[in-house]
Enzyme design. Sequence first.
Site, PDB file in Angstrom:
ATOM      1  N   PHE A   1       0.855  -1.189   0.000  1.00  0.00           N
ATOM      2  CA  PHE A   1       0.000   0.000   0.000  1.00  0.00           C
ATOM      3  C   PHE A   1       0.893   1.241   0.000  1.00  0.00           C
ATOM      4  O   PHE A   1       1.733   1.416   0.887  1.00  0.00           O
ATOM      5  CB  PHE A   1      -0.947  -0.007   1.206  1.00  0.00           C
ATOM      6  CG  PHE A   1      -2.274  -0.652   0.894  1.00  0.00           C
ATOM      7  CD1 PHE A   1      -2.328  -1.970   0.491  1.00  0.00           C
ATOM      8  CD2 PHE A   1      -3.456   0.074   0.969  1.00  0.00           C
ATOM      9  CE1 PHE A   1      -3.533  -2.578   0.166  1.00  0.00           C
ATOM     10  CE2 PHE A   1      -4.670  -0.523   0.652  1.00  0.00           C
ATOM     11  CZ  PHE A   1      -4.709  -1.846   0.248  1.00  0.00           C
TER      12      PHE A   1
ATOM     13  N   CYS B   1      -5.727  15.083   0.332  1.00  0.00           N
ATOM     14  CA  CYS B   1      -6.955  14.773  -0.398  1.00  0.00           C
ATOM     15  C   CYS B   1      -7.608  16.086  -0.810  1.00  0.00           C
ATOM     16  O   CYS B   1      -7.474  17.092  -0.106  1.00  0.00           O
ATOM     17  CB  CYS B   1      -7.913  13.961   0.482  1.00  0.00           C
ATOM     18  SG  CYS B   1      -9.438  13.502  -0.380  1.00  0.00           S
TER      19      CYS B   1
ATOM     20  N   CYS C   1     -16.235  15.484   1.784  1.00  0.00           N
ATOM     21  CA  CYS C   1     -16.303  14.083   2.209  1.00  0.00           C
ATOM     22  C   CYS C   1     -16.094  14.042   3.718  1.00  0.00           C
ATOM     23  O   CYS C   1     -15.052  14.456   4.217  1.00  0.00           O
ATOM     24  CB  CYS C   1     -15.224  13.278   1.490  1.00  0.00           C
ATOM     25  SG  CYS C   1     -15.253  11.529   1.897  1.00  0.00           S
TER      26      CYS C   1
ATOM     27  N   HIS D   1      -9.964  -6.341   6.405  1.00  0.00           N
ATOM     28  CA  HIS D   1      -8.754  -6.031   7.188  1.00  0.00           C
ATOM     29  C   HIS D   1      -9.131  -5.590   8.601  1.00  0.00           C
ATOM     30  O   HIS D   1      -8.397  -5.847   9.565  1.00  0.00           O
ATOM     31  CB  HIS D   1      -7.906  -4.963   6.487  1.00  0.00           C
ATOM     32  CG  HIS D   1      -8.674  -3.737   6.102  1.00  0.00           C
ATOM     33  ND1 HIS D   1      -9.662  -3.759   5.140  1.00  0.00           N
ATOM     34  CD2 HIS D   1      -8.595  -2.451   6.533  1.00  0.00           C
ATOM     35  CE1 HIS D   1     -10.172  -2.534   4.999  1.00  0.00           C
ATOM     36  NE2 HIS D   1      -9.547  -1.729   5.838  1.00  0.00           N
TER      37      HIS D   1
ATOM     38  N   GLU E   1      -6.795   3.474  -6.021  1.00  0.00           N
ATOM     39  CA  GLU E   1      -8.088   3.655  -5.366  1.00  0.00           C
ATOM     40  C   GLU E   1      -8.325   5.150  -5.271  1.00  0.00           C
ATOM     41  O   GLU E   1      -7.612   5.850  -4.541  1.00  0.00           O
ATOM     42  CB  GLU E   1      -8.082   3.022  -3.978  1.00  0.00           C
ATOM     43  CG  GLU E   1      -7.913   1.518  -4.040  1.00  0.00           C
ATOM     44  CD  GLU E   1      -8.160   0.821  -2.703  1.00  0.00           C
ATOM     45  OE1 GLU E   1      -8.119   1.516  -1.667  1.00  0.00           O
ATOM     46  OE2 GLU E   1      -8.380  -0.396  -2.720  1.00  0.00           O
TER      47      GLU E   1
ATOM     48  N   CYS F   1     -14.524   9.879   6.194  1.00  0.00           N
ATOM     49  CA  CYS F   1     -13.218   9.266   5.973  1.00  0.00           C
ATOM     50  C   CYS F   1     -12.711   8.549   7.233  1.00  0.00           C
ATOM     51  O   CYS F   1     -12.825   9.062   8.346  1.00  0.00           O
ATOM     52  CB  CYS F   1     -12.217  10.349   5.580  1.00  0.00           C
ATOM     53  SG  CYS F   1     -10.635   9.697   5.052  1.00  0.00           S
ATOM     54  N   ASP F   2     -12.136   7.362   7.031  1.00  0.00           N
ATOM     55  CA  ASP F   2     -11.590   6.594   8.154  1.00  0.00           C
ATOM     56  C   ASP F   2     -10.072   6.442   8.045  1.00  0.00           C
ATOM     57  O   ASP F   2      -9.502   5.535   8.654  1.00  0.00           O
ATOM     58  CB  ASP F   2     -12.264   5.218   8.230  1.00  0.00           C
ATOM     59  CG  ASP F   2     -12.047   4.387   6.963  1.00  0.00           C
ATOM     60  OD1 ASP F   2     -11.373   4.870   6.033  1.00  0.00           O
ATOM     61  OD2 ASP F   2     -12.540   3.241   6.911  1.00  0.00           O
ATOM     62  N   THR F   3      -9.435   7.322   7.283  1.00  0.00           N
ATOM     63  CA  THR F   3      -8.010   7.141   6.969  1.00  0.00           C
ATOM     64  C   THR F   3      -7.190   8.337   7.417  1.00  0.00           C
ATOM     65  O   THR F   3      -7.601   9.487   7.239  1.00  0.00           O
ATOM     66  CB  THR F   3      -7.842   6.963   5.445  1.00  0.00           C
ATOM     67  OG1 THR F   3      -8.710   5.932   5.002  1.00  0.00           O
ATOM     68  CG2 THR F   3      -6.410   6.609   5.095  1.00  0.00           C
TER      69      THR F   3
HETATM   70  S1  SF4 Z   1     -12.662   8.897   2.072  1.00  0.00           S
HETATM   71 FE1  SF4 Z   1     -10.947  10.161   2.828  1.00  0.00          FE
HETATM   72  S2  SF4 Z   1      -9.361   9.969   1.259  1.00  0.00           S
HETATM   73 FE2  SF4 Z   1     -11.310   9.280   0.326  1.00  0.00          FE
HETATM   74  S3  SF4 Z   1     -12.180  11.122  -0.655  1.00  0.00           S
HETATM   75 FE3  SF4 Z   1     -13.025  11.022   1.409  1.00  0.00          FE
HETATM   76  S4  SF4 Z   1     -11.627  12.320   2.622  1.00  0.00           S
HETATM   77 FE4  SF4 Z   1     -10.546  11.825   0.736  1.00  0.00          FE
END
Ligand code: SF4
Length: 225
Positions: free
Chosen positions: A32, A38, A53, A219, A129, A56-58
């Site tokens: 990865f 973003c 957005c 995961h 992705e 988001c979980d990242t």
């Molecule tokens: S999920 Fe996270 S990385 Fe994906 S578009 Fe939304 S804010 Fe950006």
Amino acid sequence: MIHWSVLMTYAVKEIYYTLQGEGAHTGRPAVFLRFAGCNLWSGREQHRIDAICRFCDTQFVGTDGPGGGKFATAEVLAAAVAAAWPDSSEVCATTSKPYVVCTGGEPLLQLDTAAIDTLHGAGFEVAVETNGTIESPPGIDWTCVSPKANAALKLRNGDELKLVYPQTEGAAQPEKFHNLSFDHFYLQPLDDIHLEENTRSAIVYCLEHPQWKLSLQTHKMIGID
Ligand code: SF4
């Protein structure tokens, strides 16, 4: 002429080896390559409420994750990805190529032709992705688009469309995407406090609309990154 890759600096949150947890390649070993940044959220909690957005979980802010950093050229970046893949001699004996998943954040803010070509040169199959709001450079081997409500979709074809479901804000119902040109259509239950209910809703939708398949974040179930 100076090659563009000399000029490009790639900001990367982290590089790590794991199993792909979601979608059509679930269970496949992969490096990865998580790019920082973003275009739909700053990544700062204080900005989430006003972001395009919001679910988001990242963690994608900065370059301080394992294997992360600023990479001055595509060659240095590809070398870091290759170093994360195990035992290259064994890889040559298998039918499956080394696999890198370029993710983020939004990888298409940074992933360019030089990086794709250099990753190919290092023997990798290159997957992306993306949230689908930015045109992609040529040469990507697997494109997974995950549309977001309230964000205009530019990438309307690819290998896999993976829709987080349900998205209550804006128009991101599956019906909006089912005519697009993808080989796989996945619904992935939104991982919030209503995950169980979201999963049941996604199951019902897939059963009633068999074009769609269920994608689970395996995961998280098995406790790997
Ligand atoms: S999920 Fe996270 S990385 Fe994906 S578009 Fe939304 S804010 Fe950006």
